[in-house]
Design an enzyme around this catalytic site. Structure first.
Site, PDB file in Angstrom:
ATOM      1  N   HIS A 112       0.819  -1.207   0.000  1.00 32.35           N
ATOM      2  CA  HIS A 112       0.000   0.000   0.000  1.00 32.35           C
ATOM      3  C   HIS A 112       0.857   1.263   0.000  1.00 32.35           C
ATOM      4  O   HIS A 112       1.969   1.259   0.516  1.00 32.35           O
ATOM      5  CB  HIS A 112      -0.887   0.047   1.254  1.00 32.35           C
ATOM      6  CG  HIS A 112      -1.745  -1.165   1.414  1.00 32.35           C
ATOM      7  ND1 HIS A 112      -1.967  -1.741   2.634  1.00 32.35           N
ATOM      8  CD2 HIS A 112      -2.434  -1.901   0.523  1.00 32.35           C
ATOM      9  CE1 HIS A 112      -2.773  -2.780   2.488  1.00 32.35           C
ATOM     10  NE2 HIS A 112      -3.070  -2.903   1.213  1.00 32.35           N
ATOM     11  N   LYS A 122       6.501   6.714   7.189  1.00 33.42           N
ATOM     12  CA  LYS A 122       6.037   5.925   8.323  1.00 33.42           C
ATOM     13  C   LYS A 122       7.220   5.432   9.141  1.00 33.42           C
ATOM     14  O   LYS A 122       8.292   5.167   8.604  1.00 33.42           O
ATOM     15  CB  LYS A 122       5.249   4.699   7.843  1.00 33.42           C
ATOM     16  CG  LYS A 122       4.009   5.017   7.062  1.00 33.42           C
ATOM     17  CD  LYS A 122       3.381   3.751   6.528  1.00 33.42           C
ATOM     18  CE  LYS A 122       2.220   4.066   5.626  1.00 33.42           C
ATOM     19  NZ  LYS A 122       1.739   2.878   4.920  1.00 33.42           N
ATOM     20  N   HIS A 125       4.364  -0.204   1.049  1.00 36.48           N
ATOM     21  CA  HIS A 125       4.674  -0.954   2.258  1.00 36.48           C
ATOM     22  C   HIS A 125       3.705  -2.115   2.428  1.00 36.48           C
ATOM     23  O   HIS A 125       2.530  -2.019   2.078  1.00 36.48           O
ATOM     24  CB  HIS A 125       4.561  -0.018   3.472  1.00 36.48           C
ATOM     25  CG  HIS A 125       4.720  -0.713   4.769  1.00 36.48           C
ATOM     26  ND1 HIS A 125       3.663  -0.946   5.620  1.00 36.48           N
ATOM     27  CD2 HIS A 125       5.811  -1.261   5.365  1.00 36.48           C
ATOM     28  CE1 HIS A 125       4.102  -1.586   6.698  1.00 36.48           C
ATOM     29  NE2 HIS A 125       5.401  -1.792   6.561  1.00 36.48           N
ATOM     30  N   TYR A 152       2.108   1.879  13.444  1.00 39.69           N
ATOM     31  CA  TYR A 152       2.573   2.791  12.405  1.00 39.69           C
ATOM     32  C   TYR A 152       2.516   4.221  12.941  1.00 39.69           C
ATOM     33  O   TYR A 152       1.466   4.658  13.388  1.00 39.69           O
ATOM     34  CB  TYR A 152       1.644   2.819  11.196  1.00 39.69           C
ATOM     35  CG  TYR A 152       1.109   1.542  10.634  1.00 39.69           C
ATOM     36  CD1 TYR A 152       1.450   1.158   9.343  1.00 39.69           C
ATOM     37  CD2 TYR A 152       0.210   0.735  11.333  1.00 39.69           C
ATOM     38  CE1 TYR A 152       0.911   0.014   8.769  1.00 39.69           C
ATOM     39  CE2 TYR A 152      -0.321  -0.415  10.775  1.00 39.69           C
ATOM     40  CZ  TYR A 152       0.035  -0.760   9.490  1.00 39.69           C
ATOM     41  OH  TYR A 152      -0.500  -1.895   8.922  1.00 39.69           O
ATOM     42  N   ASP A 193      -6.872  -6.299  -1.621  1.00 41.55           N
ATOM     43  CA  ASP A 193      -5.455  -6.492  -1.924  1.00 41.55           C
ATOM     44  C   ASP A 193      -5.237  -7.524  -3.029  1.00 41.55           C
ATOM     45  O   ASP A 193      -4.244  -7.460  -3.754  1.00 41.55           O
ATOM     46  CB  ASP A 193      -4.673  -6.883  -0.673  1.00 41.55           C
ATOM     47  CG  ASP A 193      -4.444  -5.705   0.261  1.00 41.55           C
ATOM     48  OD1 ASP A 193      -4.861  -4.570  -0.069  1.00 41.55           O
ATOM     49  OD2 ASP A 193      -3.852  -5.904   1.333  1.00 41.55           O
TER      50      ASP A 193
END
Length: 182
Positions: free
Chosen positions: A62, A72, A119, A132, A170
């Site tokens: 993502h 992040k 990521h 995160y 996904d």
């Protein structure tokens, strides 16, 4: 705190100094001044996210696009994952390359993921709680993704991909070559 460069430009592995005694352990998981001093990066994290996943859950790959790109700082609070970072910055010398790192509640390792990278991670333990820190807010209209099993990327997830648990969303992500620009 120890800082290590990775094969991805500006992607950094961080190992905090952990103090153990008969009571357990203590460590500073984030200190803005020390982070900036050790990494040379001036990042203001404004949002913290957390997820819990079961063994074999694969989340990713993502990213956020445009003005909603996110840097992040990620770590595992409980369990173990294989973390994956993919460079999507066309002007980067590491464009299209990926990096993997095991993150766990035993190694305390963190990964700083710069803006412009995708990521994802896969859970290796029975469950994992993933944290995160983000330097920008999430925006649904700006989300992007790349299918985790794109053969052109050659990511070794260290797991049988026939047994992974992936969201329907996904499963429908595009190949790297067809991904939306960052």
């Amino acid at each position: 705190m120890k800082v290590f460069n990775t094969p991805i430009n500006e992607c950094i592995v961080i190992e905090p100094k952990v103090f153990f005694d008969e009571r357990g352990y203590f460590f500073e998981s984030f200190n803005e001044r020390v982070f900036e001093e050790k990494t040379g990066l001036n990042v203001r994290f404004i949002q913290d996210n957390q997820s819990k996943s079961s063994k074999g859950v694969l989340r990713g790959l993502h990213y956020q696009r445009g003005k909603y790109q996110q840097a992040k700082l990620v770590r595992v609070l409980q369990g173990e994952v294989l973390d994956v970072v993919l460079d999507l910055r066309k002007d980067s010398s590491t464009y299209g390359k990926h990096f993997t790192q095991v993150l766990s509640d035993e190694n305390f390792t963190q990964v700083y993921i710069p803006r412009g990278c995708a990521h994802g991670f896969i859970v290796k333990s029975e469950t994992a709680i993933f944290s995160y820190k983000c330097d920008n807010v999430y925006n649904k209209e700006s989300e992007g993704g790349i299918i985790y099993n794109d053969p052109s990327l050659g990511i070794d997830w260290e797991y049988d991909l026939n047994e992974v648990i992936v969201s329907d969303k996904d499963k429908d992500l595009p190949l790297f070559i067809n991904a939306l620009p960052i």
